[in-house]
Write a protein that holds these residues in place. Structure first.
Motif, PDB file in Angstrom:
ATOM      1  N   ASN A   1       0.846  -1.197   0.000  1.00 52.60           N
ATOM      2  CA  ASN A   1       0.000   0.000   0.000  1.00 52.60           C
ATOM      3  C   ASN A   1       0.884   1.249   0.000  1.00 52.60           C
ATOM      4  O   ASN A   1       1.652   1.459   0.935  1.00 52.60           O
ATOM      5  CB  ASN A   1      -0.905   0.000   1.239  1.00 52.60           C
ATOM      6  N   PRO A   2       0.796   2.090  -1.036  1.00 57.35           N
ATOM      7  CA  PRO A   2       1.681   3.257  -1.110  1.00 57.35           C
ATOM      8  C   PRO A   2       1.424   4.283  -0.020  1.00 57.35           C
ATOM      9  O   PRO A   2       2.307   5.087   0.299  1.00 57.35           O
ATOM     10  CB  PRO A   2       1.379   3.840  -2.502  1.00 57.35           C
ATOM     11  N   ALA A   3       0.233   4.260   0.587  1.00 57.51           N
ATOM     12  CA  ALA A   3      -0.071   5.240   1.636  1.00 57.51           C
ATOM     13  C   ALA A   3       0.672   4.951   2.928  1.00 57.51           C
ATOM     14  O   ALA A   3       0.804   5.829   3.782  1.00 57.51           O
ATOM     15  CB  ALA A   3      -1.578   5.267   1.902  1.00 57.51           C
ATOM     16  N   ALA A   4       1.187   3.720   3.081  1.00 56.06           N
ATOM     17  CA  ALA A   4       1.853   3.342   4.324  1.00 56.06           C
ATOM     18  C   ALA A   4       3.057   4.233   4.611  1.00 56.06           C
ATOM     19  O   ALA A   4       3.367   4.521   5.770  1.00 56.06           O
ATOM     20  CB  ALA A   4       2.279   1.879   4.267  1.00 56.06           C
TER      21      ALA A   4
ATOM     22  N   HIS B   1       3.018  11.889   7.630  1.00 52.30           N
ATOM     23  CA  HIS B   1       2.542  13.071   6.914  1.00 52.30           C
ATOM     24  C   HIS B   1       1.051  13.294   7.179  1.00 52.30           C
ATOM     25  O   HIS B   1       0.607  14.433   7.387  1.00 52.30           O
ATOM     26  CB  HIS B   1       2.767  12.917   5.404  1.00 52.30           C
ATOM     27  N   MET B   2       0.296  12.201   7.161  1.00 52.83           N
ATOM     28  CA  MET B   2      -1.140  12.328   7.379  1.00 52.83           C
ATOM     29  C   MET B   2      -1.452  12.796   8.797  1.00 52.83           C
ATOM     30  O   MET B   2      -2.299  13.672   9.001  1.00 52.83           O
ATOM     31  CB  MET B   2      -1.838  10.984   7.093  1.00 52.83           C
ATOM     32  N   MET B   3      -0.766  12.231   9.768  1.00 54.09           N
ATOM     33  CA  MET B   3      -1.036  12.593  11.163  1.00 54.09           C
ATOM     34  C   MET B   3      -0.634  14.042  11.442  1.00 54.09           C
ATOM     35  O   MET B   3      -1.368  14.790  12.085  1.00 54.09           O
ATOM     36  CB  MET B   3      -0.302  11.636  12.097  1.00 54.09           C
ATOM     37  N   LEU B   4       0.524  14.449  10.940  1.00 52.83           N
ATOM     38  CA  LEU B   4       0.947  15.843  11.115  1.00 52.83           C
ATOM     39  C   LEU B   4       0.025  16.790  10.358  1.00 52.83           C
ATOM     40  O   LEU B   4      -0.277  17.885  10.824  1.00 52.83           O
ATOM     41  CB  LEU B   4       2.386  16.031  10.628  1.00 52.83           C
ATOM     42  N   GLY B   5      -0.417  16.345   9.192  1.00 55.10           N
ATOM     43  CA  GLY B   5      -1.309  17.168   8.384  1.00 55.10           C
ATOM     44  C   GLY B   5      -2.583  17.526   9.111  1.00 55.10           C
ATOM     45  O   GLY B   5      -3.127  18.627   8.943  1.00 55.10           O
ATOM     46  N   ALA B   6      -3.066  16.620   9.941  1.00 53.88           N
ATOM     47  CA  ALA B   6      -4.285  16.888  10.698  1.00 53.88           C
ATOM     48  C   ALA B   6      -4.089  18.064  11.644  1.00 53.88           C
ATOM     49  O   ALA B   6      -4.950  18.946  11.757  1.00 53.88           O
ATOM     50  CB  ALA B   6      -4.698  15.639  11.482  1.00 53.88           C
TER      51      ALA B   6
ATOM     52  N   ILE C   1      -8.743  10.125  11.795  1.00 54.11           N
ATOM     53  CA  ILE C   1      -8.153   8.790  11.657  1.00 54.11           C
ATOM     54  C   ILE C   1      -9.115   7.851  10.947  1.00 54.11           C
ATOM     55  O   ILE C   1      -8.736   7.127  10.017  1.00 54.11           O
ATOM     56  CB  ILE C   1      -7.769   8.232  13.049  1.00 54.11           C
ATOM     57  N   ASP C   2     -10.389   7.892  11.354  1.00 56.17           N
ATOM     58  CA  ASP C   2     -11.384   6.983  10.768  1.00 56.17           C
ATOM     59  C   ASP C   2     -11.755   7.360   9.334  1.00 56.17           C
ATOM     60  O   ASP C   2     -12.014   6.488   8.502  1.00 56.17           O
ATOM     61  CB  ASP C   2     -12.651   6.973  11.625  1.00 56.17           C
ATOM     62  N   ALA C   3     -11.776   8.671   9.048  1.00 57.65           N
ATOM     63  CA  ALA C   3     -12.237   9.123   7.727  1.00 57.65           C
ATOM     64  C   ALA C   3     -11.125   9.204   6.695  1.00 57.65           C
ATOM     65  O   ALA C   3     -11.388   9.104   5.487  1.00 57.65           O
ATOM     66  CB  ALA C   3     -12.906  10.499   7.864  1.00 57.65           C
ATOM     67  N   VAL C   4      -9.880   9.402   7.160  1.00 56.50           N
ATOM     68  CA  VAL C   4      -8.783   9.649   6.220  1.00 56.50           C
ATOM     69  C   VAL C   4      -7.676   8.597   6.308  1.00 56.50           C
ATOM     70  O   VAL C   4      -7.331   7.955   5.308  1.00 56.50           O
ATOM     71  CB  VAL C   4      -8.192  11.056   6.451  1.00 56.50           C
ATOM     72  N   VAL C   5      -7.110   8.432   7.478  1.00 54.50           N
ATOM     73  CA  VAL C   5      -5.915   7.593   7.622  1.00 54.50           C
ATOM     74  C   VAL C   5      -6.215   6.122   7.347  1.00 54.50           C
ATOM     75  O   VAL C   5      -5.547   5.476   6.524  1.00 54.50           O
ATOM     76  CB  VAL C   5      -5.288   7.772   9.023  1.00 54.50           C
ATOM     77  N   LEU C   6      -7.207   5.579   8.051  1.00 52.87           N
ATOM     78  CA  LEU C   6      -7.499   4.151   7.893  1.00 52.87           C
ATOM     79  C   LEU C   6      -7.966   3.795   6.480  1.00 52.87           C
ATOM     80  O   LEU C   6      -7.495   2.797   5.910  1.00 52.87           O
ATOM     81  CB  LEU C   6      -8.507   3.703   8.951  1.00 52.87           C
ATOM     82  N   PRO C   7      -8.888   4.575   5.877  1.00 52.77           N
ATOM     83  CA  PRO C   7      -9.263   4.263   4.496  1.00 52.77           C
ATOM     84  C   PRO C   7      -8.073   4.330   3.524  1.00 52.77           C
ATOM     85  O   PRO C   7      -7.977   3.511   2.599  1.00 52.77           O
ATOM     86  CB  PRO C   7     -10.303   5.341   4.161  1.00 52.77           C
ATOM     87  N   ALA C   8      -7.182   5.295   3.726  1.00 56.84           N
ATOM     88  CA  ALA C   8      -6.012   5.397   2.845  1.00 56.84           C
ATOM     89  C   ALA C   8      -5.143   4.165   2.953  1.00 56.84           C
ATOM     90  O   ALA C   8      -4.539   3.722   1.958  1.00 56.84           O
ATOM     91  CB  ALA C   8      -5.213   6.651   3.204  1.00 56.84           C
ATOM     92  N   LEU C   9      -5.090   3.591   4.161  1.00 58.01           N
ATOM     93  CA  LEU C   9      -4.274   2.411   4.369  1.00 58.01           C
ATOM     94  C   LEU C   9      -5.027   1.116   4.065  1.00 58.01           C
ATOM     95  O   LEU C   9      -4.447   0.031   4.107  1.00 58.01           O
ATOM     96  CB  LEU C   9      -3.779   2.380   5.823  1.00 58.01           C
ATOM     97  N   GLY C  10      -6.326   1.248   3.795  1.00 56.56           N
ATOM     98  CA  GLY C  10      -7.131   0.055   3.540  1.00 56.56           C
ATOM     99  C   GLY C  10      -7.373  -0.765   4.790  1.00 56.56           C
ATOM    100  O   GLY C  10      -7.639  -1.965   4.714  1.00 56.56           O
ATOM    101  N   ALA C  11      -7.289  -0.112   5.949  1.00 57.85           N
ATOM    102  CA  ALA C  11      -7.449  -0.822   7.222  1.00 57.85           C
ATOM    103  C   ALA C  11      -8.899  -0.736   7.693  1.00 57.85           C
ATOM    104  O   ALA C  11      -9.605   0.216   7.367  1.00 57.85           O
ATOM    105  CB  ALA C  11      -6.524  -0.204   8.275  1.00 57.85           C
ATOM    106  N   PRO C  12      -9.342  -1.708   8.489  1.00 56.82           N
ATOM    107  CA  PRO C  12     -10.715  -1.679   9.004  1.00 56.82           C
ATOM    108  C   PRO C  12     -10.980  -0.436   9.838  1.00 56.82           C
ATOM    109  O   PRO C  12     -10.118   0.009  10.612  1.00 56.82           O
ATOM    110  CB  PRO C  12     -10.798  -2.941   9.872  1.00 56.82           C
ATOM    111  N   VAL C  13     -12.189   0.138   9.692  1.00 59.93           N
ATOM    112  CA  VAL C  13     -12.551   1.338  10.432  1.00 59.93           C
ATOM    113  C   VAL C  13     -13.400   0.991  11.644  1.00 59.93           C
ATOM    114  O   VAL C  13     -13.708   1.848  12.463  1.00 59.93           O
ATOM    115  CB  VAL C  13     -13.317   2.326   9.504  1.00 59.93           C
ATOM    116  N   SER C  14     -13.749  -0.237  11.813  1.00 57.29           N
ATOM    117  CA  SER C  14     -14.546  -0.634  12.974  1.00 57.29           C
ATOM    118  C   SER C  14     -14.062  -1.972  13.504  1.00 57.29           C
ATOM    119  O   SER C  14     -13.253  -2.637  12.873  1.00 57.29           O
ATOM    120  CB  SER C  14     -16.019  -0.721  12.601  1.00 57.29           C
TER     121      SER C  14
END
Length: 201
Positions: free
Chosen positions: A154-157, A162-167, A188-201
């Motif tokens: 996953n290229p977002a990994a 960057h994503m966390m600081l961006g927030a 985290i639920d709306a941006v980070v996890l979906p970008a990583l393809g990780a479960p949100v729940s």
């Protein structure tokens, strides 16, 4: 010589070190990095300037280590293991309350300006803050990959930090509000996890 230097540097107790770091952060909030002096730190902490230089070498390293010490997510990230990437990121976020986040956000904005004009501070920040946190975030992502939550390719990994600081940056810049637990958890639920393809729940 190395053994002597190590012995000298170990004279300050952890409690005293935490007290010194707290005083440094207080001074930073009061006067900013450029106006902060080792004389002021020595006076505020009832220390000798020689002790401060022997222990930290200079202002840049002292400030970087003080900021690192103050970050709940900076130290002890390895202790967080909830069994899921979402749980780990939520647990990390919840280690700072809204008041601490607002204070840290304001402090980091001021230091970000100072970093651009001070090579020593930039070097110290990279060594004591940026690189250790990047390594720790990579570790929790790698753990998520091992659990099968995130694809190894996953290229977002590579952009987790960057994503966390961006927030933090975007919240202040775009919304003119400090970051809060609620905002970061939603991010985290709306941006980070979906970008990583990780479960949100």
């Amino acid at each position: 010589m190395t053994e002597i230097a190590t012995a000298r540097r170990s004279r300050i107790t952890p409690e005293r070190e935490a007290e010194l770091y707290g005083a440094v952060l207080d001074l930073l909030r009061e006067v900013g990095y450029d106006a902060l002096t080792m004389d002021a730190v020595a006076a505020r902490t009832r220390s000798s300037k020689a002790t401060l230089y022997r222990q930290w070498g200079g202002k840049a390293e002292l400030v970087a280590k003080a900021v690192r010490h103050s970050k709940p997510g900076g130290f002890g990230l390895e202790e967080i293991d909830t069994g899921s990437l979402r749980g780990d990121l939520h647990a990390l976020t919840l280690r700072s309350d809204d008041c601490e986040m607002e204070q840290n956000s304001a402090l980091m904005r001021g230091l970000a300006m100072a970093v651009h004009g001070n090579p020593d501070l930039l070097k110290a920040f990279r060594e004591h803050l940026v690189e250790p946190e990047i390594a720790e975030f990579r570790r929790i992502v790698r753990r998520a990959v091992e659990r099968g939550e995130v694809s190894a390719d996953n290229p977002a990994a590579g952009f987790m930090m960057h994503m966390m600081l961006g927030a933090f940056v975007a919240r202040t810049l775009l919304d003119e509000q400090p970051p809060t637990q609620a905002f970061l958890l939603s991010y985290i639920d709306a941006v980070v996890l979906p970008a990583l393809g990780a479960p949100v729940s």
